[in-house]
Design a protein around this motif. Structure first.
Motif, PDB file in Angstrom:
ATOM      1  N   ALA A 198       0.916  -1.199  -0.042  1.00 48.10           N
ATOM      2  CA  ALA A 198      -0.015   0.202  -0.068  1.00 48.10           C
ATOM      3  C   ALA A 198       0.793   1.170  -0.116  1.00 48.10           C
ATOM      4  N   ASN A 199       2.210   1.162   0.496  1.00 50.14           N
ATOM      5  CA  ASN A 199       3.074   2.422   0.749  1.00 50.14           C
ATOM      6  C   ASN A 199       4.147   2.170  -0.051  1.00 50.14           C
ATOM      7  N   ALA A 200       4.189   1.312  -0.898  1.00 53.47           N
ATOM      8  CA  ALA A 200       5.376   1.241  -1.849  1.00 53.47           C
ATOM      9  C   ALA A 200       5.971   2.403  -2.684  1.00 53.47           C
ATOM     10  N   HIS A 201       4.938   3.143  -2.991  1.00 50.95           N
ATOM     11  CA  HIS A 201       4.889   4.363  -3.805  1.00 50.95           C
ATOM     12  C   HIS A 201       5.827   5.276  -3.170  1.00 50.95           C
ATOM     13  N   LEU A 202       6.160   5.364  -1.909  1.00 46.99           N
ATOM     14  CA  LEU A 202       6.693   6.525  -1.436  1.00 46.99           C
ATOM     15  C   LEU A 202       8.289   6.155  -1.439  1.00 46.99           C
ATOM     16  N   ALA A 203       8.577   5.137  -1.917  1.00 48.59           N
ATOM     17  CA  ALA A 203      10.167   4.710  -2.188  1.00 48.59           C
ATOM     18  C   ALA A 203      10.487   5.068  -3.774  1.00 48.59           C
ATOM     19  N   PRO A 204      11.503   5.762  -3.703  1.00 45.47           N
ATOM     20  CA  PRO A 204      11.893   5.917  -5.317  1.00 45.47           C
ATOM     21  C   PRO A 204      11.902   4.815  -6.271  1.00 45.47           C
ATOM     22  N   GLY A 205      12.281   3.663  -5.764  1.00 50.63           N
ATOM     23  CA  GLY A 205      12.496   2.563  -6.832  1.00 50.63           C
ATOM     24  C   GLY A 205      10.848   1.971  -7.285  1.00 50.63           C
ATOM     25  N   TYR A 206       9.959   2.454  -6.361  1.00 54.52           N
ATOM     26  CA  TYR A 206       8.357   1.861  -6.690  1.00 54.52           C
ATOM     27  C   TYR A 206       7.511   3.315  -6.992  1.00 54.52           C
ATOM     28  N   ALA A 207       8.138   4.461  -7.373  1.00 52.26           N
ATOM     29  CA  ALA A 207       7.264   5.796  -7.323  1.00 52.26           C
ATOM     30  C   ALA A 207       6.372   5.554  -8.265  1.00 52.26           C
ATOM     31  N   SER A 208       6.637   4.990  -9.517  1.00 50.85           N
ATOM     32  CA  SER A 208       5.620   5.082 -10.614  1.00 50.85           C
ATOM     33  C   SER A 208       4.547   3.944 -10.538  1.00 50.85           C
ATOM     34  N   GLY A 209       4.560   3.106  -9.196  1.00 52.48           N
ATOM     35  CA  GLY A 209       3.551   2.338  -9.040  1.00 52.48           C
ATOM     36  C   GLY A 209       3.957   0.794  -9.241  1.00 52.48           C
ATOM     37  N   ILE A 210       3.164  -0.215  -8.889  1.00 52.69           N
ATOM     38  CA  ILE A 210       3.359  -1.602  -8.714  1.00 52.69           C
ATOM     39  C   ILE A 210       2.636  -2.244  -9.831  1.00 52.69           C
ATOM     40  N   THR A 211       2.895  -3.338 -10.423  1.00 54.63           N
ATOM     41  CA  THR A 211       1.921  -4.009 -11.273  1.00 54.63           C
ATOM     42  C   THR A 211       1.051  -5.037 -10.800  1.00 54.63           C
ATOM     43  N   GLY A 212       1.502  -5.545  -9.787  1.00 58.84           N
ATOM     44  CA  GLY A 212       0.607  -6.401  -9.066  1.00 58.84           C
ATOM     45  C   GLY A 212       1.241  -6.988  -7.857  1.00 58.84           C
ATOM     46  N   ILE A 213       0.504  -7.832  -6.894  1.00 61.18           N
ATOM     47  CA  ILE A 213       0.868  -8.279  -5.634  1.00 61.18           C
ATOM     48  C   ILE A 213       0.630  -9.865  -5.803  1.00 61.18           C
ATOM     49  N   ALA A 214       1.571 -10.556  -5.344  1.00 58.84           N
ATOM     50  CA  ALA A 214       1.589 -11.812  -5.292  1.00 58.84           C
ATOM     51  C   ALA A 214       1.794 -12.526  -3.774  1.00 58.84           C
ATOM     52  N   ARG A 215       0.991 -13.474  -3.571  1.00 58.60           N
ATOM     53  CA  ARG A 215       1.188 -14.206  -1.842  1.00 58.60           C
ATOM     54  C   ARG A 215       0.928 -15.495  -2.206  1.00 58.60           C
ATOM     55  N   SER A 216       1.524 -16.114  -1.218  1.00 56.17           N
ATOM     56  CA  SER A 216       1.356 -17.611  -1.205  1.00 56.17           C
ATOM     57  C   SER A 216      -0.102 -17.878  -0.478  1.00 56.17           C
ATOM     58  N   MET A 217      -0.815 -19.050  -0.923  1.00 56.59           N
ATOM     59  CA  MET A 217      -2.155 -19.365  -0.400  1.00 56.59           C
ATOM     60  C   MET A 217      -2.310 -19.089   1.083  1.00 56.59           C
ATOM     61  N   PRO A 218      -1.325 -19.919   1.889  1.00 52.07           N
ATOM     62  CA  PRO A 218      -1.521 -19.564   3.462  1.00 52.07           C
ATOM     63  C   PRO A 218      -1.542 -18.221   4.067  1.00 52.07           C
ATOM     64  N   THR A 219      -1.101 -17.181   3.276  1.00 46.47           N
ATOM     65  CA  THR A 219      -0.771 -15.883   3.810  1.00 46.47           C
ATOM     66  C   THR A 219      -2.167 -15.307   3.815  1.00 46.47           C
ATOM     67  N   SER A 220      -2.251 -14.391   4.807  1.00 46.31           N
ATOM     68  CA  SER A 220      -3.622 -13.928   4.984  1.00 46.31           C
ATOM     69  C   SER A 220      -3.887 -12.955   3.810  1.00 46.31           C
ATOM     70  N   GLY A 221      -5.417 -12.788   3.769  1.00 42.66           N
ATOM     71  CA  GLY A 221      -6.098 -11.979   2.632  1.00 42.66           C
ATOM     72  C   GLY A 221      -5.937 -10.458   2.575  1.00 42.66           C
ATOM     73  N   ALA A 222      -4.910 -10.087   3.443  1.00 45.27           N
ATOM     74  CA  ALA A 222      -4.731  -8.608   3.884  1.00 45.27           C
ATOM     75  C   ALA A 222      -4.164  -7.851   2.458  1.00 45.27           C
TER      76      ALA A 222
END
Length: 542
Positions: A302-326
């Protein structure tokens, strides 16, 4: 001169989710490590004259197996080997070195968060040219080869000096001892606003990082203390030791209890963090708050855009199945795709290579991005510091605001370690057979909705991974997941994942144990944990 050594197969060399892990005494058997390394080389193609990256987390047997692997690489036709200084190479740094220098692949000698020492654990895994763990088709081929191997190849050459930077020739192959810490630190400076973090620290912001006498010590000293200006002593347990100082290098509330006590005690620092044996996991703490890995993944995305390397946004999020749905809530709010994969970082590699995801994470304290193809403990710490430097809020305030915006997924993992393998398999098999009859059953005030066994169809290469965990979903959105871990070296570990979602207008500050109490009861009632294992409580709760 190349030597061909006759050998016989060992039938227990099937790699798990992160390579082959066994007790040191197993790896010390004559030909055992050699058989596995040769099996890796035998299933690879077209590496003549190519570069191999080699190093490990410094645990007991690390140096000896490095010397063995160097001689075998020379015999098998590699043209160059890059070795971390002192044989030390964190897993994310290994991924970076592979990518930066265009290596064919790499051997990482580690058992990750497992304990080290002459009576403890050792491991070897192979990473491919993108810097990530070998996919299942390669690890399956390695195992198949290991069951029939009858020879391995090596050369007659002396050990090289791992403690001096520079190049050495081994039977016509160049071995370069390199400084991976500098390479890694330079990559981090490209991603994060070191100036803003330095200003935060100079203004009185206090942090503590526990390297757990594992591989991240040199990296943390260089980045946190030298480049970011944190005072000496910010990094504790910063010297890698073969037995991790007699401790278990797993960053959780049991094994990092001194850091927990500090962060929940009087005059606590503003921020606390730790990493594990090979540097790919992380623990995040604020003053009087533990950020679960699942919540940390969501907050970082949610906050990655605050860092220069991710300022242009992110393309997607991936999580393992047991990881929560947050993370799912964040992806939905930001209009991003969310990819749910099996456990194991190797499943994220295709998504990252295809540009389908930027931020990835697992509930087992692994978080990372497309900067490398491994989870990365210090990366997560630095992204948190960058966020804190920009927002100028406490960790607790950031998480409270996050839950107010997205709702809260109350979540915990209960580990039952050192179980009899037969009992653990019986529990899983019995529950698997019962799945079709469970929907509609009510227990502990919860009613089962769908129940299934997770499988994953890779959207990039079309591969199918079956039997990736048993899922019980309940009316109202709560769920329980059961898995047997593939990261241990003895007995079996049953992991039980418990999750309940509370909306933005619900109770967001409850104690996790209270919020999940009925799910704990339901897990035992539906799977018979006590009946099968004799355990009335988990070994570790995270």
């Amino acid at each position: 001169m190349t030597l061909t050594i006759p050998t016989a197969p060992f039938l227990d060399q099937k790699p798990g989710t992160s390579g082959l892990r066994k007790k040191v005494r197993v790896f010390q058997q004559p030909h055992y490590a050699e058989n596995f390394v040769q099996s890796v080389f035998d299933v690879l193609d077209n590496f003549d004259g190519q570069t191999l990256v080699l190093g490990g987390d410094g645990r007991f047997l690390n140096r000896e197996v490095i010397q063995t692997a160097i001689r075998m690489a020379a015999a098998n036709g590699f043209g160059r080997v890059l070795v971390g200084l002192g044989g030390i190479l964190s897993t994310p740094a290994a991924s970076n070195v592979i990518r930066k220098y265009g290596a064919f692949g790499g051997l990482i000698l580690s058992a990750s968060h497992n304990p080290g020492g002459p009576d403890e654990d050792f491991g070897i895994k192979y990473n491919i040219g993108n810097g990530g763990p070998a996919p299942e088709k390669i690890t399956d081929a390695i195992y198949a080869r290991s069951t029939v191997i009858d020879r391995y190849m090596t050369v007659d050459a002396p050990d090289i000096n791992l403690d001096r930077l520079g190049e050495t020739q081994v039977s016509g192959m160049t071995v370069a001892v390199i400084d991976p810490v500098t390479d890694y630190a330079e990559l981090m400076e490209q991603l994060f606003d070191f100036g803003a973090i330095r200003e935060l620290i100079a203004g009185g912001f206090r942090l503590s990082f526990d390297a757990m006498h594992a591989v991240t010590g040199p990296y943390a000293h260089e980045i946190l203390e030298r480049r970011l200006g944190a005072p000496a002593g910010t990094v504790v347990n910063g010297t890698p030791l073969p037995d991790f100082g007699g401790h278990h290098p797993d960053p959780n509330m049991v094994h990092a209890h001194e850091l927990f006590d500090q962060m929940f005690g009087p005059n606590a620092p503003d921020f606390g963090a730790a990493s594990d044996g090979d540097g790919d996991r992380n623990l995040i703490l604020g003053r009087n708050i533990f950020v679960t890995p699942s919540d940390s993944l969501a907050a970082l995305a949610a906050n990655a855009h605050l860092a220069p390397g991710y300022a242009s946004g992110i393309t997607g999020i991936a999580r393992s199945m047991p990881t929560s749905g947050a993370a799912d809530r964040v992806a939905h709010a930001l209009g991003l795709p969310l990819h749910e994969t099996p456990t194991g970082w190797k499943f994220f590699g295709n998504l990252l290579d295809a540009g389908m995801a930027t931020i990835c994470g697992e509930e087992s304290a692994g978080t990372g991005s497309d900067h490398v193809r491994e989870k990365d403990g210090l990366w997560a710490v630095l992204l948190w510091l960058n966020i804190l430097a920009v927002r100028r809020e406490s960790v607790a305030a950031i998480m409270a605001g996050h839950w107010k915006r997205f709702g809260r997924n109350y979540y915990a993992r209960h580990d039952y370690e050192g179980l009899e393998s037969i009992a653990a398999e019986r529990l899983m098999n019995e529950l698997r057979v019962a799945l079709p009859a469970l929907p509609g059953r009510t227990t502990a005030s919860l009613t089962v909705a769908p129940a299934d066994e997770f499988e994953y169809l890779d959207p990039v290469d079309g591969s199918l991974s079956r039997a990736q965990g048993l899922r019980l979903l309940f009316e109202g959105g709560a769920r329980i997941v059961f898995r047997l871990s593939g990261t241990g070296t003895s007995g079996a570990t049953l992991r039980v994942y418990l999750e309940r979602y509370e909306g933005t207008d619900g109770i967001l500050d409850a104690e996790t144990a209270a919020a999940l109490a009925d799910l704990v009861a339901a897990a035992d009632a539906l799977a018979g944990i006590t009946r099968h294992t004799g355990r009335t409580a988990p070994t570790v709760i995270t």
